[in-house]
Design an enzyme around this catalytic site. Structure first.
Site, PDB file in Angstrom:
ATOM      1  NE  ARG A  90      -2.640  -0.303   3.416  1.00 30.74           N
ATOM      2  CZ  ARG A  90      -2.422   0.596   4.379  1.00 30.74           C
ATOM      3  NH1 ARG A  90      -2.753   1.845   4.205  1.00 30.74           N
ATOM      4  NH2 ARG A  90      -1.872   0.228   5.526  1.00 30.74           N
ATOM      5  NE  ARG A 124       2.638   6.386   8.307  1.00 27.14           N
ATOM      6  CZ  ARG A 124       3.066   6.979   7.208  1.00 27.14           C
ATOM      7  NH1 ARG A 124       3.434   8.244   7.232  1.00 27.14           N
ATOM      8  NH2 ARG A 124       3.124   6.308   6.077  1.00 27.14           N
ATOM      9  CE1 TYR A 145      25.651   8.502   3.791  1.00 27.52           C
ATOM     10  CE2 TYR A 145      26.035   7.504   1.645  1.00 27.52           C
ATOM     11  CZ  TYR A 145      26.518   8.008   2.833  1.00 27.52           C
ATOM     12  OH  TYR A 145      27.873   8.011   3.062  1.00 27.52           O
ATOM     13  NE  ARG A 198      33.541  18.343   4.221  1.00 28.30           N
ATOM     14  CZ  ARG A 198      33.037  17.082   4.206  1.00 28.30           C
ATOM     15  NH1 ARG A 198      31.758  16.843   3.981  1.00 28.30           N
ATOM     16  NH2 ARG A 198      33.819  16.070   4.435  1.00 28.30           N
ATOM     17  CE  LYS A 216      27.994  10.046   6.126  1.00 29.30           C
ATOM     18  NZ  LYS A 216      29.022   9.471   5.253  1.00 29.30           N
ATOM     19  CD  GLU A 287      29.943  11.770   8.154  1.00 31.20           C
ATOM     20  OE1 GLU A 287      30.234  10.694   8.704  1.00 31.20           O
ATOM     21  OE2 GLU A 287      30.365  12.086   7.024  1.00 31.20           O
ATOM     22  CG  ASP A 288      29.818  15.827   6.371  1.00 33.25           C
ATOM     23  OD1 ASP A 288      30.746  15.020   6.154  1.00 33.25           O
ATOM     24  OD2 ASP A 288      28.814  15.887   5.642  1.00 33.25           O
ATOM     25  CG  ASP A 310      32.280   8.486   7.653  1.00 30.82           C
ATOM     26  OD1 ASP A 310      32.835   7.436   7.304  1.00 30.82           O
ATOM     27  OD2 ASP A 310      31.308   8.978   7.056  1.00 30.82           O
ATOM     28  CG  ASP A 311      33.687  13.485   6.545  1.00 28.18           C
ATOM     29  OD1 ASP A 311      33.057  13.217   5.524  1.00 28.18           O
ATOM     30  OD2 ASP A 311      33.144  13.845   7.611  1.00 28.18           O
ATOM     31  CB  ALA A 347      45.150  19.388   0.447  1.00 29.72           C
ATOM     32  CB  ALA A 350      37.916  13.793   2.199  1.00 27.53           C
ATOM     33  CG  ASN A 466      29.672  12.567  -2.012  1.00 30.59           C
ATOM     34  OD1 ASN A 466      29.573  11.980  -3.064  1.00 30.59           O
ATOM     35  ND2 ASN A 466      30.258  12.030  -0.953  1.00 30.59           N
ATOM     36  CG  ASN A 511      29.572   7.370  -0.084  1.00 33.03           C
ATOM     37  OD1 ASN A 511      29.536   7.147   1.118  1.00 33.03           O
ATOM     38  ND2 ASN A 511      29.085   8.461  -0.615  1.00 33.03           N
TER      39      ASN A 511
HETATM   40  N1  LIG Z   1      33.266   9.810  -1.432  1.00 29.29           N
HETATM   41  C1  LIG Z   1      33.355   9.877  -0.140  1.00 29.29           C
HETATM   42  O1  LIG Z   1      33.183   8.882   0.577  1.00 29.29           O
HETATM   43  C2  LIG Z   1      33.693  11.177   0.509  1.00 29.29           C
HETATM   44  C3  LIG Z   1      34.097  11.183   1.838  1.00 29.29           C
HETATM   45  C4  LIG Z   1      34.422  12.390   2.446  1.00 29.29           C
HETATM   46  C5  LIG Z   1      34.314  13.564   1.738  1.00 29.29           C
HETATM   47  N2  LIG Z   1      33.887  13.522   0.452  1.00 29.29           N
HETATM   48  C6  LIG Z   1      33.731  14.755  -0.321  1.00 29.29           C
HETATM   49  O2  LIG Z   1      34.978  15.367  -0.482  1.00 29.29           O
HETATM   50  C7  LIG Z   1      34.799  16.763  -0.628  1.00 29.29           C
HETATM   51  C8  LIG Z   1      35.832  17.472   0.231  1.00 29.29           C
HETATM   52  O3  LIG Z   1      35.647  17.191   1.580  1.00 29.29           O
HETATM   53  P1  LIG Z   1      36.690  17.741   2.664  1.00 29.29           P
HETATM   54  O4  LIG Z   1      36.172  17.437   3.995  1.00 29.29           O
HETATM   55  O5  LIG Z   1      38.051  17.302   2.355  1.00 29.29           O
HETATM   56  O6  LIG Z   1      36.523  19.297   2.371  1.00 29.29           O
HETATM   57  P2  LIG Z   1      37.511  20.444   2.722  1.00 29.29           P
HETATM   58  O7  LIG Z   1      36.756  21.717   2.577  1.00 29.29           O
HETATM   59  O8  LIG Z   1      38.196  20.146   3.996  1.00 29.29           O
HETATM   60  O9  LIG Z   1      38.626  20.374   1.575  1.00 29.29           O
HETATM   61  C9  LIG Z   1      38.446  20.781   0.254  1.00 29.29           C
HETATM   62  C10 LIG Z   1      39.817  20.868  -0.392  1.00 29.29           C
HETATM   63  O10 LIG Z   1      39.650  21.102  -1.775  1.00 29.29           O
HETATM   64  C11 LIG Z   1      40.538  22.122  -2.158  1.00 29.29           C
HETATM   65  N3  LIG Z   1      40.064  22.806  -3.353  1.00 29.29           N
HETATM   66  C12 LIG Z   1      39.141  23.804  -3.451  1.00 29.29           C
HETATM   67  N4  LIG Z   1      39.077  24.233  -4.724  1.00 29.29           N
HETATM   68  C13 LIG Z   1      39.946  23.505  -5.440  1.00 29.29           C
HETATM   69  C14 LIG Z   1      40.355  23.511  -6.800  1.00 29.29           C
HETATM   70  N5  LIG Z   1      39.813  24.357  -7.661  1.00 29.29           N
HETATM   71  N6  LIG Z   1      41.297  22.619  -7.189  1.00 29.29           N
HETATM   72  C15 LIG Z   1      41.837  21.744  -6.324  1.00 29.29           C
HETATM   73  N7  LIG Z   1      41.507  21.716  -5.014  1.00 29.29           N
HETATM   74  C16 LIG Z   1      40.571  22.594  -4.591  1.00 29.29           C
HETATM   75  C17 LIG Z   1      40.613  23.034  -0.950  1.00 29.29           C
HETATM   76  O11 LIG Z   1      41.777  23.857  -0.998  1.00 29.29           O
HETATM   77  C18 LIG Z   1      40.684  22.000   0.157  1.00 29.29           C
HETATM   78  O12 LIG Z   1      42.009  21.545   0.302  1.00 29.29           O
HETATM   79  C19 LIG Z   1      33.352  17.050  -0.272  1.00 29.29           C
HETATM   80  O13 LIG Z   1      32.615  17.246  -1.458  1.00 29.29           O
HETATM   81  C20 LIG Z   1      32.872  15.783   0.386  1.00 29.29           C
HETATM   82  O14 LIG Z   1      31.513  15.538   0.127  1.00 29.29           O
HETATM   83  C21 LIG Z   1      33.581  12.363  -0.174  1.00 29.29           C
HETATM   84  O1  LIG Z   2      28.262  11.564   3.109  1.00 29.35           O
HETATM   85  C1  LIG Z   2      28.752  11.027   2.118  1.00 29.35           C
HETATM   86  O2  LIG Z   2      28.082  10.662   1.145  1.00 29.35           O
HETATM   87  C2  LIG Z   2      30.227  10.760   2.055  1.00 29.35           C
HETATM   88  C3  LIG Z   2      31.059  11.640   2.886  1.00 29.35           C
HETATM   89  O3  LIG Z   2      30.906  11.417   4.243  1.00 29.35           O
HETATM   90  C4  LIG Z   2      30.949  13.083   2.548  1.00 29.35           C
HETATM   91  O4  LIG Z   2      31.084  13.902   3.447  1.00 29.35           O
HETATM   92  O5  LIG Z   2      30.757  13.388   1.371  1.00 29.35           O
HETATM   93 MG   LIG Z   3      30.969  13.111   5.417  1.00 34.34          MG
END
Ligand SMILES: NC(=O)c1ccc[n+]([C@@H]2O[C@H](COP(=O)([O-])OP(=O)(O)OC[C@H]3O[C@@H](n4cnc5c(N)ncnc54)[C@H](O)[C@@H]3O)[C@@H](O)[C@H]2O)c1
Ligand SMILES: O=C(O)C[C@H](O)C(=O)O
Ligand SMILES: [Mg+2]
Length: 625
Positions: A90, A124, A145, A198, A216, A287-288, A310-311, A347, A350, A466, A511
């Site tokens: 349903r 619910r 997610y 973030r 999550k 997280e984040d 996690d990140d 850098a 993540a 993401n 991921n």
């Molecule tokens: N796939 C996964 O499982 C997973 C896990 C964690 C994070 N992420 C994704 O990774 C991304 C970054 O997360 P974070 O925590 O490291 O963020 P953050 O803000 O700590 O880092 C971002 C980095 O990207 C750099 N950056 C920005 N503009 C840029 C450019 N034009 N060229 C090159 N580098 C550049 C910044 O200087 C910084 O070092 C987010 O989108 C997050 O969703 C994905």
């Molecule tokens: O949340 C996700 O999908 C992966 C990672 O933890 C992120 O921050 O992007």
């Molecule tokens: Mg995350």
């Protein structure tokens, strides 16, 4: 109860203990097992509308007539008793109505509407919600997610109907120790906490970031079988630096700039002390959090509390598994990993997490000496918002410093401090291009064209940012520009690409969802004091070994999400085993550390499986307090 003694030849004493644990677990976690004969019913202390309004116990139209009598529900529900299967049918008719005119997949224009419908079910009837989610995980993980959860966070103040989880704000300083007792569950196994600074690649979302903690934990329940009564999403609201939210009269969080420095740390310290006081065995997943706090807080707590980030750590493990898969996909042995040239764009928390873990993995493969560790560094070229990072950079981040290229190394490659990503790819000709930059489209046509000159026989392209709009490139772009013979993995889900001639370009989802549920479950069941590097490494290696040779050669380096419960089980078992080996396991409930140490591999697998919650309605019995 399933009798597993034939299969595993368990000693009768151990078997008794395991079975006893299952029964005891049933008492404390009422919905652990189905209501078949011999299973204990769940005792509830409420009746009538109070039951119908409690998502933990509500069964809606599935309450049997005898239960309706026992719980004073007669007349409060329409008379036709439904099976849980009919109930779901349903519900699905209603949910599917939205799909008639919708393009499916991650860019589904009705994604938010679907989230709303699912969220109302969550509010619910939790058992039914998780049944729908588990049985249709491929379809609805992208709704509860990533990527839809990003949209949910951005719109959270408007979407908010009922609270879920706990909010600790800067206004609550000094009160948190008593506030934790407002949470109704006596036992909490898993907390996911964010400060909203973030959220995915969407920046500071303030209090609205609680959506990511909820998403999550949905996976903790669906993939790891953590009992939903024992999960707790937490938002620590220390303000926001998002000017749009600060100016929005309908924003639900504190409208002040973020606390900084010692003031900030003292809030997080107070929260950690409070939750570990009430629930000493809880696991806290960070997280984040923006990078500047992610690393500091991890260092601050990781040797004292059962926590991980996690990140930083989950992402690192998933990336390592993917990188090892990319080596295998070239028909090379994993041990060739230290020869890979890797360009990382991003850098932050993540990117640096991945770099540190990849460097350590290479060093281990090269003999784990200091020289090996040093030489592994030279496999990486790191580009951030200011271009290539070299030692010539002023005010270089502490965490990025080990990966800054020496000026003469860069010169030899024809590169300078701050060189653009396209120049770096052109000159380095990497085996792997990995994006954790949060910049959608960063792997432009030019960058991907440059990657065609890679010295690899099968270059790997990992746009891991993401949500979908922040992915560094799409699979269509990667396959069409670089060619068919690549390995592709993105953070958010994409559909496979039809390459023509009956060929398919496989899109893996790289991921951290493939690791965090298993890390949490393994840590919980081991009763590990802390989460060690070894436990995280074991999780990553388990994921790396999960795919068969044939799958990997076909470009499939991660499991499909439909297998997430299975991979999570295996990851959890690997984590438990490592915790035992490192003498960190203190046991879970009435299985103490000595008994845990005696379990063989198969028994560990059974132990994990028997402690995973499944969404089945229990028989409810009313008892006065
Ligand atoms: N796939 C996964 O499982 C997973 C896990 C964690 C994070 N992420 C994704 O990774 C991304 C970054 O997360 P974070 O925590 O490291 O963020 P953050 O803000 O700590 O880092 C971002 C980095 O990207 C750099 N950056 C920005 N503009 C840029 C450019 N034009 N060229 C090159 N580098 C550049 C910044 O200087 C910084 O070092 C987010 O989108 C997050 O969703 C994905
Ligand atoms: O949340 C996700 O999908 C992966 C990672 O933890 C992120 O921050 O992007
Ligand atoms: Mg995350």
């Amino acid at each position: 109860m399933r009798n597993f003694s034939h299969k595993l030849k368990l000693s009768s004493a151990l078997l008794k203990r395991l079975q006893h644990r299952v029964t005891a677990g049933n008492l404390n976690s009422p919905r652990c097992f189905t209501t078949t004969e011999g299973h204990r019913p769940t005792i509830v202390h409420k009746r009538s509308l109070d039951i119908l309004h409690d998502p933990w116990f509500n069964k809606g139209t599935a309450f049997s007539m005898t239960e309706r009598d026992r719980l004073d529900l007669r007349g409060l529900l329409p008379p036709n008793v439904m099976s849980s299967k009919q109930q779901i049918e349903r519900f699905m008719v209603d949910l599917k109505r939205l799909e008639v005119n919708a393009r499916d997949g991650p860019s589904d224009p009705n994604a938010l509407a679907k989230w709303r419908i699912l969220n109302r079910l969550h509010d619910r009837n939790e058992t039914m919600y998780y049944k729908v989610l588990i049985d249709n995980i491929e379809e609805y993980a992208p709704i509860v997610y990533t990527p839809t959860v990003g949209l949910v966070c951005q719109n959270y103040s408007g979407l908010f109907r009922r609270p879920r989880g706990m909010y600790f704000s800067a206004e609550d300083r000094g009160e948190m120790m008593s506030m934790v007792y407002n949470w109704p569950s006596e036992q909490v196994d898993m907390i996911v906490v964010t400060d909203g600074s973030r959220i995915l690649g969407l920046g500071d979302q303030g209090v609205q970031g609680i959506g990511i903690a909820i998403g999550k934990l949905d996976l903790y329940v669906a993939a790891a079988g953590i009992n939903p009564q024992r999960v707790l999403p937490v938002m620590i609201d220390v303000g926001t630096n998002n000017e749009k939210l600060l100016a929005d009269p309908l924003y639900l969080g504190l409208q002040q700039h973020r606390l900084e420095g010692d003031e900030y740390i003292s809030v997080i310290d107070e929260f950690m002390e409070a939750v570990f006081t009430r629930w000493p065995h809880v696991i806290v997943q960070f997280e984040d959090f923006q990078s500047k706090w992610a690393f500091k807080l991890l260092q601050r707590y990781r040797n004292t509390y059962r926590m991980f980030n996690d990140d930083v750590q989950g992402t690192a493990g998933v990336a390592i598994a993917g990188l090892l898969g990319a080596v295998r996909a070239q028909g090379r042995p994993m041990i060739d990993f230290p020869k890979m040239k890797i360009v990382v764009a991003g850098a932050g928390s993540a990117g640096i997490g991945v770099l540190n873990a990849a460097r350590k993995t290479m060093a281990r493969m090269l003999g784990n000496t200091e020289i090996a560790f040093e030489s592994a560094r030279s496999q990486f070229w790191v580009v951030d918002a200011n271009g290539l990072i070299t030692e010539a950079r002023e005010n270089i981040d502490l965490e990025a410093r080990p990966f800054a290229r020496k000026v003469n190394e860069a010169d030899r490659q024809g590169l300078k401090e701050g060189a653009s990503l396209v120049d770096v790819v052109r000159k380095v000709k990497p085996d792997v291009l990995l994006g954790l930059s949060a910049v959608g489209g960063l792997f432009s046509k030019e960058v991907l064209e440059a990657l065609k000159e890679s010295t690899s026989t099968r270059p790997a392209i990992f746009p891991m940012s993401n949500p979908t709009t922040n992915a560094e490139c799409t699979p269509e772009e990667a396959f069409s520009i670089v060619g068919e013979n690549i390995i592709f993995a993105s953070g958010s889900p994409f559909k496979n690409v039809d390459l023509g001639n009956g060929h398919v370009g496989h899109c893996n989802q790289g991921n951290n969802m493939y690791l965090f549920p298993g890390i949490g479950l393994g840590t919980l069941l081991a009763g590990a004091r802390i989460i060690s590097d070894g436990m995280l490494q074991a999780a990553a290696e388990c994921l790396a070994a999960y795919m068969t040779e044939e799958e990997v050669l076909n470009g499939i380096i991660y499991p499909p999400i439909s297998r997430i419960r299975d991979i999570t089980k295996e990851v959890a078992a690997a984590v438990i085993k490592e915790a035992i080996e490192e003498d960190l396991a203190e046991g879970y409930r009435d299985i103490d550390s000595r008994e845990l140490c005696r379990l063989n591999q198969e028994e560990i697998n059974t132990f994990v499986e028997n402690n995973m919650w499944s969404p089945e309605y229990p028989t409810l019995i009313y008892k006065n307090d």
